[in-house]
Design an enzyme around this catalytic site. Structure first.
Site, mmCIF file in Angstrom:
data_model
loop_
_atom_site.group_PDB
_atom_site.id
_atom_site.type_symbol
_atom_site.label_atom_id
_atom_site.label_comp_id
_atom_site.label_asym_id
_atom_site.label_seq_id
_atom_site.Cartn_x
_atom_site.Cartn_y
_atom_site.Cartn_z
ATOM 1 N N ASP A 46 0.710 -1.278 -0.198
ATOM 2 C CA ASP A 46 -0.109 -0.149 -0.004
ATOM 3 C C ASP A 46 0.684 1.243 0.040
ATOM 4 O OD1 ASP A 46 -2.598 -1.300 -0.092
ATOM 5 O OD2 ASP A 46 -2.378 -1.592 1.985
ATOM 6 N N GLY A 47 1.902 1.226 0.767
ATOM 7 C CA GLY A 47 2.827 2.304 0.729
ATOM 8 C C GLY A 47 3.230 2.733 -0.774
ATOM 9 N N ASN A 121 -5.418 8.501 0.875
ATOM 10 C CA ASN A 121 -6.111 7.804 2.157
ATOM 11 C C ASN A 121 -6.527 9.039 3.119
ATOM 12 O OD1 ASN A 121 -5.642 5.315 2.020
ATOM 13 N ND2 ASN A 121 -3.937 5.111 2.933
ATOM 14 N N GLU A 122 -5.772 10.016 3.701
ATOM 15 C CA GLU A 122 -6.134 10.948 4.630
ATOM 16 C C GLU A 122 -5.180 12.118 4.615
ATOM 17 O OE1 GLU A 122 -3.229 9.119 5.963
ATOM 18 O OE2 GLU A 122 -4.928 7.812 6.470
ATOM 19 N N ALA A 161 -7.871 2.628 6.926
ATOM 20 C CA ALA A 161 -6.545 2.732 7.464
ATOM 21 C C ALA A 161 -6.346 3.365 8.560
ATOM 22 C CB ALA A 161 -5.722 3.327 6.062
ATOM 23 N N TYR A 162 -5.663 4.432 8.818
ATOM 24 C CA TYR A 162 -5.419 5.213 10.114
ATOM 25 C C TYR A 162 -7.061 5.555 10.786
ATOM 26 C CZ TYR A 162 -3.152 8.343 13.314
ATOM 27 O OH TYR A 162 -2.563 8.950 14.451
ATOM 28 N N LYS A 164 -9.547 3.899 10.779
ATOM 29 C CA LYS A 164 -10.284 2.790 11.440
ATOM 30 C C LYS A 164 -9.509 2.495 12.776
ATOM 31 C CE LYS A 164 -11.625 -2.064 10.680
ATOM 32 N NZ LYS A 164 -10.810 -2.679 11.792
ATOM 33 N N SER A 165 -8.316 2.751 12.889
ATOM 34 C CA SER A 165 -7.568 2.404 14.014
ATOM 35 C C SER A 165 -7.823 3.548 15.011
ATOM 36 C CB SER A 165 -5.995 2.499 13.810
ATOM 37 O OG SER A 165 -5.622 1.767 12.790
ATOM 38 N N ALA A 184 -7.362 11.180 19.854
ATOM 39 C CA ALA A 184 -7.405 11.301 21.497
ATOM 40 C C ALA A 184 -8.047 12.773 21.956
ATOM 41 C CB ALA A 184 -6.003 11.036 21.839
HETATM 42 P P1 NAP Z 1 2.824 1.918 7.019
HETATM 43 O O1 NAP Z 1 3.000 2.301 8.387
HETATM 44 O O2 NAP Z 1 3.409 0.856 6.359
HETATM 45 O O3 NAP Z 1 1.020 1.680 6.885
HETATM 46 C C1 NAP Z 1 0.325 1.489 8.007
HETATM 47 C C2 NAP Z 1 -0.642 0.121 7.469
HETATM 48 O O4 NAP Z 1 -1.705 0.795 6.834
HETATM 49 C C3 NAP Z 1 -0.038 -0.720 6.526
HETATM 50 O O5 NAP Z 1 -0.560 -1.880 7.048
HETATM 51 C C4 NAP Z 1 -0.537 -0.389 5.503
HETATM 52 O O6 NAP Z 1 -0.632 -1.425 4.393
HETATM 53 C C5 NAP Z 1 -2.092 -0.091 5.647
HETATM 54 N N1 NAP Z 1 -2.755 0.538 4.717
HETATM 55 C C6 NAP Z 1 -2.295 1.611 3.932
HETATM 56 N N2 NAP Z 1 -3.370 2.249 3.252
HETATM 57 C C7 NAP Z 1 -4.441 1.495 3.634
HETATM 58 C C8 NAP Z 1 -5.890 1.376 3.412
HETATM 59 N N3 NAP Z 1 -6.373 2.533 2.433
HETATM 60 N N4 NAP Z 1 -6.737 0.742 3.753
HETATM 61 C C9 NAP Z 1 -6.399 -0.337 4.767
HETATM 62 N N5 NAP Z 1 -5.144 -0.281 5.206
HETATM 63 C C10 NAP Z 1 -4.138 0.794 4.651
HETATM 64 O O7 NAP Z 1 2.524 3.107 6.196
HETATM 65 P P2 NAP Z 1 2.120 3.126 4.428
HETATM 66 O O8 NAP Z 1 2.196 1.689 3.884
HETATM 67 O O9 NAP Z 1 3.319 4.246 4.048
HETATM 68 O O10 NAP Z 1 0.937 3.763 4.668
HETATM 69 C C11 NAP Z 1 0.476 4.988 4.946
HETATM 70 C C12 NAP Z 1 -0.829 4.807 5.798
HETATM 71 O O11 NAP Z 1 -0.536 4.457 7.004
HETATM 72 C C13 NAP Z 1 -1.495 6.181 6.035
HETATM 73 O O12 NAP Z 1 -2.045 6.833 4.919
HETATM 74 C C14 NAP Z 1 -2.258 5.961 7.246
HETATM 75 O O13 NAP Z 1 -3.762 5.592 7.069
HETATM 76 C C15 NAP Z 1 -1.786 4.440 7.564
HETATM 77 N N6 NAP Z 1 -1.395 4.799 9.146
HETATM 78 C C16 NAP Z 1 -2.095 4.061 10.098
HETATM 79 C C17 NAP Z 1 -1.738 4.199 11.428
HETATM 80 C C18 NAP Z 1 -2.418 3.258 12.338
HETATM 81 O O14 NAP Z 1 -3.398 2.643 11.756
HETATM 82 N N7 NAP Z 1 -2.435 3.446 13.775
HETATM 83 C C19 NAP Z 1 -0.931 5.455 11.769
HETATM 84 C C20 NAP Z 1 -0.226 6.085 11.042
HETATM 85 C C21 NAP Z 1 -0.350 5.831 9.493
HETATM 86 P P3 NAP Z 1 0.660 -2.153 3.766
HETATM 87 O O15 NAP Z 1 1.339 -2.667 4.744
HETATM 88 O O16 NAP Z 1 0.449 -2.788 2.686
HETATM 89 O O17 NAP Z 1 1.699 -1.033 3.239
HETATM 90 MN MN MN Z 2 3.526 0.044 4.233
#
Ligand code: NAP
Ligand code: MN
Length: 261
Positions: A46-47, A121-122, A161-162, A164-165, A184
Site C-alpha cells: 500500500d505504501g 487516504n487521509e 487505514a488510520y 479505522k484504528s 485522542a
Molecule cells: P505503514 O505504516 O506501512 O502503513 C500502515 C498500515 O496501513 C499498513 O499495514 C498499510 O498497508 C495500511 N494501509 C495503507 N493504506 C490503507 C488503506 N487504504 N486501507 C487499509 N489499510 C491501509 O505506512 P504506509 O504503507 O506508507 O501507509 C500510509 C498509511 O498508513 C497512511 O495513509 C495511514 O492511513 C496509515 N497509518 C495508520 C496508522 C494506524 O493505523 N495507527 C498510523 C499511521 C499511519 P501495507 O502494509 O500494505 O503498506
Molecule cells: Mn506500508
C-alpha cells in the site's frame, strides 16, 4: 499503441516482477513510458501505491493504475504475479473495469503564504508535544473547539487505514465522502467536541485554525512540520485515482480479508 509505466518498490521480489512486466510490454508491442503513461503497473504494498499516486499527481486523471502485490495483503491491489499474463491478454477489457476515487486536498494558509497538497487516504494534523487546540469550521461556519492530540480527515478508500484504528467507520470505497475523525480528544466539563467520527458530503469544506507551532501535518505516508501556517482547509479534490479491478471484483473482499478472515 498503449503507453505503460511501471512503479515498483525497491526490493528483490518487486524488481523481479518489474522485469517480467517490462518483457511483456516488449513482447506485446506496447510502449514503455514512465513520463506519460496511460496505465501504470504498481508493484509492492500500500505504501508503494500511495507513493505512485503522489508521483503522478499532475496527470492522475489520465492514468489507470493496476496493483500487482508482492507483499502481504495490499488494500489497493487486486492482482498478483501469476495474473500478469492474463492482465496483458485482457488489458483493453480490464481498462473498462476501473473504480474511481476522489483525492482529498488541503490548502495550508497564513496571511502571507499558501500551499497545496493532495492525498489518497487521509490528511491529518497532530501535535506530538502538547495538546492540539484548534477551531473547527465546517462549510465556513464555526462548529467546535477541539482539544486533543490531532484531527484527521479521511476519504472513503482511506477509511480502513488510520481512520479505522482511530475508531472511525469503514465506508464503502465507492462513495465520495470525507470523514472527520478525532485523535485522542479531551472531553471534559471544560473541553467538549463532537467526540465521534463525522461523515460529510462530498462538497463540504473543513477548516482547522489555530496557533499550530509544534504541529505535524501528515498526508498518506508523508509528514512535515507545519511551520508558520495557521489554517488548513480540507476538501475533496477534482482529481481522481482510477484503479483497474478484476472482472469478478468484490469491493468488500479486501476489508474481509484484512480484518475478518
Ligand atoms: P505503514 O505504516 O506501512 O502503513 C500502515 C498500515 O496501513 C499498513 O499495514 C498499510 O498497508 C495500511 N494501509 C495503507 N493504506 C490503507 C488503506 N487504504 N486501507 C487499509 N489499510 C491501509 O505506512 P504506509 O504503507 O506508507 O501507509 C500510509 C498509511 O498508513 C497512511 O495513509 C495511514 O492511513 C496509515 N497509518 C495508520 C496508522 C494506524 O493505523 N495507527 C498510523 C499511521 C499511519 P501495507 O502494509 O500494505 O503498506
Ligand atoms: Mn506500508
Amino acid at each position: 499503441m498503449r503507453r505503460i509505466g511501471v512503479y515498483a518498490k525497491s526490493n528483490e521480489k518487486s524488481e523481479k516482477v518489474k522485469d517480467r512486466i517490462l518483457s511483456f510490454i516488449k513482447e506485446k508491442g506496447l510502449i514503455f513510458d514512465n513520463d506519460n503513461p496511460e496505465v501504470v503497473f504498481v508493484i509492492g504494498g500500500d505504501g508503494t501505491f500511495l507513493k505512485a499516486a503522489n508521483n503522478y499527481l499532475d496527470k492522475i486523471d489520465d492514468i489507470a493504475f493496476i496493483g500487482i502485490k508482492t507483499g502481504h495483503l495490499g488494500y489497493f491491489y487486486d492482482f498478483q504475479e501469476e495474473d500478469i499474463p492474463y492482465v496483458f491478454d485482457h488489458l483493453d477489457s480490464l481498462l473498462k473495469n476501473v473504480t474511481k476515487h476522489l483525492l482529498i486536498k488541503a490548502h495550508l494558509k497564513n496571511k502571507d503564504e499558501e500551499s497545496l497538497l493532495h492525498a489518497v487516504n487521509e490528511i491529518r494534523i497532530e501535535n506530538p508535544f502538547h495538546t492540539l487546540e484548534a477551531e473547527v469550521f465546517l462549510n465556513g461556519q464555526k462548529f467546535e473547539d477541539f482539544n486533543g492530540n490531532g484531527l484527521m480527515v479521511a476519504t472513503s478508500i482511506g477509511s480502513s487505514a488510520y481512520n479505522k484504528s482511530l475508531g472511525g467507520a469503514v465506508v464503502d470505497s465507492s462513495i465520495d465522502i470525507m470523514e472527520l475523525t478525532e485523535i485522542a480528544t479531551i472531553q471534559s466539563s471544560v473541553h467538549r467536541s463532537l467526540g465521534s467520527s463525522f461523515i460529510l458530503a462530498k462538497d463540504s469544506s473543513i477548516l482547522f485554525r489555530g496557533d499550530f507551532k509544534n504541529v505535524v501535518v501528515g498526508y498518506d505516508n508523508k509528514t512535515f512540520p507545519i511551520g508558520d501556517f495557521t489554517e488548513i482547509e480540507i476538501s475533496l479534490s477534482n482529481k481522481r485515482l482510477s484503479i483497474i479491478r478484476p472482472k469478478d471484483y468484490f469491493k468488500f473482499n479486501v476489508i474481509k480479508a484484512s480484518f475478518i478472515d
